[in-house]
Design a protein around this motif. Structure first.
Motif, short mmCIF file in Angstrom:
data_model
loop_
_atom_site.label_atom_id
_atom_site.label_comp_id
_atom_site.label_asym_id
_atom_site.label_seq_id
_atom_site.Cartn_x
_atom_site.Cartn_y
_atom_site.Cartn_z
N ARG A 155 -5.24 -2.98 9.22
CA ARG A 155 -6.04 -4.17 9.58
C ARG A 155 -6.18 -5.13 8.40
O ARG A 155 -6.19 -6.34 8.57
CB ARG A 155 -7.44 -3.76 10.07
N GLN A 156 -6.25 -4.58 7.19
CA GLN A 156 -6.36 -5.43 6.00
C GLN A 156 -5.16 -6.36 5.87
O GLN A 156 -5.28 -7.46 5.35
CB GLN A 156 -6.41 -4.57 4.72
N TYR A 157 -3.98 -5.89 6.30
CA TYR A 157 -2.76 -6.65 6.10
C TYR A 157 -2.24 -7.34 7.35
O TYR A 157 -1.31 -8.12 7.28
CB TYR A 157 -1.68 -5.72 5.53
N THR A 158 -2.84 -7.07 8.50
CA THR A 158 -2.35 -7.68 9.73
C THR A 158 -3.34 -8.65 10.37
O THR A 158 -2.96 -9.40 11.24
CB THR A 158 -1.97 -6.61 10.79
N SER A 159 -4.59 -8.62 9.94
CA SER A 159 -5.57 -9.53 10.55
C SER A 159 -5.32 -10.94 10.05
O SER A 159 -4.77 -11.16 8.96
CB SER A 159 -6.98 -9.09 10.23
N ALA A 182 -6.55 -11.88 6.57
CA ALA A 182 -6.08 -11.08 5.42
C ALA A 182 -5.77 -11.97 4.24
O ALA A 182 -5.20 -13.03 4.38
CB ALA A 182 -4.84 -10.27 5.82
N THR A 183 -6.13 -11.50 3.09
CA THR A 183 -5.80 -12.20 1.85
C THR A 183 -5.01 -11.25 0.98
O THR A 183 -5.23 -10.06 0.98
CB THR A 183 -7.06 -12.64 1.09
N SER A 184 -4.07 -11.80 0.25
CA SER A 184 -3.27 -10.93 -0.62
C SER A 184 -3.22 -11.50 -2.02
O SER A 184 -3.58 -12.60 -2.27
CB SER A 184 -1.86 -10.75 -0.08
N TRP A 197 0.86 -1.19 0.00
CA TRP A 197 0.00 0.00 0.00
C TRP A 197 0.88 1.22 0.00
O TRP A 197 2.00 1.20 0.52
CB TRP A 197 -0.87 -0.05 1.25
N GLN A 231 -7.38 1.27 9.42
CA GLN A 231 -8.23 0.44 8.55
C GLN A 231 -7.37 -0.27 7.50
O GLN A 231 -7.52 -1.47 7.27
CB GLN A 231 -9.28 1.33 7.89
N VAL A 232 -6.43 0.46 6.90
CA VAL A 232 -5.53 -0.13 5.91
C VAL A 232 -4.67 -1.21 6.58
O VAL A 232 -4.52 -2.31 6.05
CB VAL A 232 -4.63 0.96 5.28
#
Length: 107
Positions: free
Chosen positions: A98-102, A105-107, A82, A95-96
């Motif tokens: 959380r997308q990558y640390t939860s 998360a999917t990438s 990001w 919020q950003v």
């Protein structure tokens, strides 16, 4: 312990690394600084946060095509996940992250 290079920090496996490209003379960077500190403490143990002074690290800033500051970049395993320039409110940055640390998360 020896100081790690920027490349070693962003390429290390594990938790994401949030990089704040800034300069001491930059007004918006001064606005962003307490937000970065708040987000770093709220996400302790989930992300690493490093600050890069673009005046002292011009080669790194050029490598990542940082043209405006503040610029925030989130790296994991050397990949940019990001990127955003300008002041980012704490709730939006969280919020950003959380997308990558939860766990979900999917990438």
């Amino acid at each position: 312990m020896p100081k790690k290079s920027f490349s070693e920090l962003i390429n290390s496996p594990g938790m994401p690394v949030l990089v704040d490209f800034y300069a001491d003379w930059c007004g918006p960077c001064k606005t962003m600084s307490p937000i970065i500190q708040q987000v770093a403490s709220e996400n302790a143990g989930k992300i690493k946060v490093i600050k890069v002074d673009v005046d002292k690290n011009q080669a790194v800033a050029q490598q990542f095509r940082v043209q405006g500051i503040p610029t925030l970049m989130l790296f994991q395993g050397g990949k940019v996940l990001w990127r955003q320039s300008g002041v980012v409110p704490a709730h939006q940055l969280n919020q950003v992250l959380r997308q990558y640390t939860s766990n979900g998360a999917t990438s």
